[in-house]
Design a protein around this motif. Structure first.
Motif, PDB file in Angstrom:
ATOM      1  N   VAL A   1       0.843  -1.190   0.000  1.00 40.07           N
ATOM      2  CA  VAL A   1       0.000   0.000   0.000  1.00 40.07           C
ATOM      3  C   VAL A   1       0.881   1.243   0.000  1.00 40.07           C
ATOM      4  O   VAL A   1       1.899   1.297   0.697  1.00 40.07           O
ATOM      5  CB  VAL A   1      -0.918   0.033   1.242  1.00 40.07           C
ATOM      6  N   ALA A   2       0.500   2.248  -0.784  1.00 40.68           N
ATOM      7  CA  ALA A   2       1.145   3.564  -0.757  1.00 40.68           C
ATOM      8  C   ALA A   2       0.037   4.606  -0.880  1.00 40.68           C
ATOM      9  O   ALA A   2      -1.070   4.285  -1.348  1.00 40.68           O
ATOM     10  CB  ALA A   2       2.150   3.716  -1.899  1.00 40.68           C
ATOM     11  N   ALA A   3       0.301   5.843  -0.483  1.00 34.31           N
ATOM     12  CA  ALA A   3      -0.771   6.834  -0.497  1.00 34.31           C
ATOM     13  C   ALA A   3      -0.230   8.243  -0.677  1.00 34.31           C
ATOM     14  O   ALA A   3       0.912   8.547  -0.327  1.00 34.31           O
ATOM     15  CB  ALA A   3      -1.585   6.752   0.799  1.00 34.31           C
ATOM     16  N   THR A   4      -1.078   9.090  -1.234  1.00 30.26           N
ATOM     17  CA  THR A   4      -0.834  10.527  -1.329  1.00 30.26           C
ATOM     18  C   THR A   4      -2.088  11.224  -0.804  1.00 30.26           C
ATOM     19  O   THR A   4      -3.034  10.566  -0.363  1.00 30.26           O
ATOM     20  CB  THR A   4      -0.581  10.955  -2.784  1.00 30.26           C
ATOM     21  N   THR A   5      -2.123  12.539  -0.897  1.00 35.23           N
ATOM     22  CA  THR A   5      -3.321  13.252  -0.458  1.00 35.23           C
ATOM     23  C   THR A   5      -4.510  12.988  -1.368  1.00 35.23           C
ATOM     24  O   THR A   5      -5.659  13.136  -0.959  1.00 35.23           O
ATOM     25  CB  THR A   5      -3.056  14.769  -0.403  1.00 35.23           C
ATOM     26  N   GLU A   6      -4.236  12.583  -2.623  1.00 41.78           N
ATOM     27  CA  GLU A   6      -5.317  12.377  -3.590  1.00 41.78           C
ATOM     28  C   GLU A   6      -5.780  10.938  -3.721  1.00 41.78           C
ATOM     29  O   GLU A   6      -6.910  10.684  -4.160  1.00 41.78           O
ATOM     30  CB  GLU A   6      -4.891  12.859  -4.983  1.00 41.78           C
ATOM     31  N   ALA A   7      -4.940   9.977  -3.396  1.00 38.25           N
ATOM     32  CA  ALA A   7      -5.298   8.589  -3.672  1.00 38.25           C
ATOM     33  C   ALA A   7      -4.528   7.622  -2.792  1.00 38.25           C
ATOM     34  O   ALA A   7      -3.434   7.934  -2.308  1.00 38.25           O
ATOM     35  CB  ALA A   7      -5.040   8.262  -5.144  1.00 38.25           C
ATOM     36  N   VAL A   8      -5.104   6.451  -2.613  1.00 38.18           N
ATOM     37  CA  VAL A   8      -4.427   5.327  -1.973  1.00 38.18           C
ATOM     38  C   VAL A   8      -4.221   4.266  -3.045  1.00 38.18           C
ATOM     39  O   VAL A   8      -5.155   3.921  -3.780  1.00 38.18           O
ATOM     40  CB  VAL A   8      -5.249   4.755  -0.806  1.00 38.18           C
ATOM     41  N   TRP A   9      -2.999   3.749  -3.142  1.00 38.59           N
ATOM     42  CA  TRP A   9      -2.643   2.800  -4.196  1.00 38.59           C
ATOM     43  C   TRP A   9      -2.374   1.443  -3.568  1.00 38.59           C
ATOM     44  O   TRP A   9      -1.566   1.326  -2.651  1.00 38.59           O
ATOM     45  CB  TRP A   9      -1.417   3.300  -4.965  1.00 38.59           C
ATOM     46  N   VAL A  10      -3.046   0.436  -4.062  1.00 38.49           N
ATOM     47  CA  VAL A  10      -3.018  -0.895  -3.469  1.00 38.49           C
ATOM     48  C   VAL A  10      -2.585  -1.920  -4.507  1.00 38.49           C
ATOM     49  O   VAL A  10      -3.125  -1.944  -5.619  1.00 38.49           O
ATOM     50  CB  VAL A  10      -4.406  -1.277  -2.912  1.00 38.49           C
ATOM     51  N   VAL A  11      -1.633  -2.763  -4.137  1.00 36.04           N
ATOM     52  CA  VAL A  11      -1.217  -3.838  -5.034  1.00 36.04           C
ATOM     53  C   VAL A  11      -2.110  -5.057  -4.806  1.00 36.04           C
ATOM     54  O   VAL A  11      -2.140  -5.631  -3.718  1.00 36.04           O
ATOM     55  CB  VAL A  11       0.252  -4.221  -4.794  1.00 36.04           C
TER      56      VAL A  11
END
Length: 357
Positions: free
Chosen positions: A114-124
């Motif tokens: 999992v990684a994240a920014t203020t705009e989105a969370v990115w999930v493998v």
């Protein structure tokens, strides 16, 4: 600065569980080759008793479910991947309570990182070989992005999202895929001369990648040029071999190794300091933020001073909050005024003000 899975990253960056990409131990079969090393051993590897941190450093325990995979902080929340459940767990740092559980895949196939920014969370989603985009405003999956061979680690930074090939690589090659967040698709693939790729993290224009075979690589985010910082295998460097989990930030990339923590220049990758750390190991998870560099060990959570390049305190594994301990740390994130430690039992919130610095 970005957060990775360990593998990933940094993948990476987690554990190898029912075919998962991330292993709990990084053990290169052969140690790496020597290079120019500017060594600054600034502290004894054993802390005085007075530096031990009392259990009150752990100020909250949050049950997030078994076999969690990774933790990251962004968009006003703490995000935890639930490998056993196929859920992304959202924790509100204002209340230390679970705010949402978001279905992102099948149990024991997603999420692996999992990684994240203020705009989105990115999930493998390892099982379906895709990266999912979650909108933190709605807690819904809004895009599914196919990735080559199944991703392993993920990180954000330098204007993009970066995913490693994980188990999709072979003994000689792996790759890093660049995802354009404005178009939600892979726009470039960079080959890396190594096997399975582990942790990935980003600091400025540098994308840092570690491999299962002990290699360390820098990708220039502007040119996609790969620089091999440490070849897979080889002889020991700076008194310890191999490359463990990594964390980028504070103008450096920090690499865990047996018996030490290496501080490497953020651009060249050159070792500028080695910090003796008796409990250090390849399996250590790390993060930069909340006033320090934080890495895990079997003894607990270690805090390093980024100015003095020294180990200053350890939150001992014996520290408890409820039923969870710091003995088995799966992930570390540092932000939102706290250090967040993911164990095999729960998410622990540590107050950095209560840890000596």
């Amino acid at each position: 600065m970005a957060r990775t899975v360990a593998v990933g990253v940094g993948l990476v960056l987690a554990l190898m569980l029912a075919g998962r990409v991330i292993s709990a131990e990084l053990r290169p079969s052969v140690p790496p080759s020597p290079s120019a090393v500017a060594t600054t051993a600034t502290t004894a590897s054993t802390l005085p008793t007075s530096a031990a941190t009392p259990p009150t450093a752990v100020v909250a325990t949050i049950a997030v479910g078994g076999a969690a995979s990774q933790v990251t902080v962004a968009a006003g929340a703490v995000w935890v991947g639930g490998w056993d459940t196929g859920m992304l767990v959202r924790v509100d740092p204002a209340t230390n309570r679970i705010a949402a559980r978001i279905r992102v895949g099948r149990p024991q196939e997603s999420p692996i990182a999992v990684a994240a920014t203020t705009e989105a969370v990115w999930v493998v989603d390892f099982g379906d070989a895709q990266v999912l985009r979650v909108d933190p405003a709605t807690n819904r999956v809004v895009a599914r992005i196919p990735v080559r061979g199944g991703a392993g680690g993920i990180a954000t930074g330098a204007g993009a999202v970066w995913a490693t090939s994980g188990e999709g690589g072979d003994q000689h090659h792996g790759w890093v895929q660049r995802i354009d967040s404005s178009r939600n698709r892979v726009v470039a693939t960079t080959a890396v001369p190594s096997g399975m790729l582990w942790d990935i993290d980003v600091d400025g224009p540098s994308v840092w990648v570690g491999s299962e075979l002990g290699g360390l690589f820098r990708i220039d985010a502007h040119t996609s040029r790969v620089t091999t910082i440490r070849k897979p295998g080889g002889a020991p460097e700076g008194g310890a071999g191999g490359v463990g989990h990594l964390a980028a930030g504070a103008g450096a990339v920090w690499v865990a190794s047996d018996g030490q923590l290496q501080r490497r220049d953020a651009r060249s990758g050159r070792v500028v300091a080695t910090i003796p750390w008796a409990d250090g190991s390849f399996a250590a998870r790390g993060a930069v933020g909340a006033g320090g560099v934080w890495f895990s060990s079997g003894q607990g959570l270690a805090r390093f001073d980024v100015t003095a390049n020294r180990l200053v305190a350890t939150v001992p594994a014996a520290s408890t909050a409820g039923t969870a301990t710091l003995a088995d740390i799966i992930g570390v994130a540092a932000d939102a005024g706290a250090v967040w430690v993911l164990t095999d039992q729960a998410l622990l919130r540590i107050d950095p003000a209560r840890v000596p610095r």
